[in-house]
Design a protein around this motif. Structure first.
Motif, short mmCIF file in Angstrom:
data_model
loop_
_atom_site.label_atom_id
_atom_site.label_comp_id
_atom_site.label_asym_id
_atom_site.label_seq_id
_atom_site.Cartn_x
_atom_site.Cartn_y
_atom_site.Cartn_z
N UNK A 94 0.38 57.97 5.71
CA UNK A 94 1.09 56.80 5.20
C UNK A 94 0.11 55.69 4.89
N UNK A 95 0.54 54.85 3.98
CA UNK A 95 -0.22 53.68 3.61
C UNK A 95 0.78 52.58 3.28
N UNK A 96 1.40 51.99 4.31
CA UNK A 96 2.46 51.01 4.05
C UNK A 96 2.04 49.86 3.15
N UNK A 97 0.81 49.42 3.26
CA UNK A 97 0.37 48.30 2.41
C UNK A 97 0.33 48.71 0.94
N UNK A 98 0.15 50.01 0.68
CA UNK A 98 0.15 50.52 -0.69
C UNK A 98 1.51 51.10 -1.08
#
Length: 108
Positions: A94-98
């Motif tokens: 996961x990459x919540x900021x992206x």
């Protein structure tokens, strides 16, 4: 079989195991049908609200899971498309900021 989904776009839902229902849904797409990898927007499976819970998988649901499905066209006149959720998945990256998350389909 999962290979039925490898044509592209799939439904991605957030399953609440306590309520036994899908509580959020969106779209995703298959990026590797052999491994069962799907990419979807983080806000479907991960709490994106700024604050202490930001980035929490499955919105902190005790029995939350990702569920993958398809949308089929109507088979009877006068009915609309229907969603069929058929596979559970897990968040593997996961990459919540992206705003993206990758899920992998698993049996049961």
């Amino acid at each position: 079989p999962f290979s039925d989904l490898s044509g592209g776009v799939v439904l991605v839902g957030l399953w609440d195991g306590d309520e036994k229902r899908v509580v959020a849904a969106g779209s995703g797409f298959v990026v590797d049908h052999k491994r069962g990898y799907i990419v979807t927007a983080s806000h479907i499976l991960i709490d994106m609200t700024e604050g202490d819970n930001f980035g929490t998988d499955y919105f902190g649901l005790r029995r939350g899971r990702a569920v993958i499905g398809v949308c089929r066209t109507a088979t009877r006149k006068g009915t609309g498309p229907q969603a069929f959720f058929r596979y559970f998945a897990e968040i593997v990256a996961k990459s919540p900021r992206n705003m993206d998350a990758r899920s992998r389909e698993r049996a049961g």
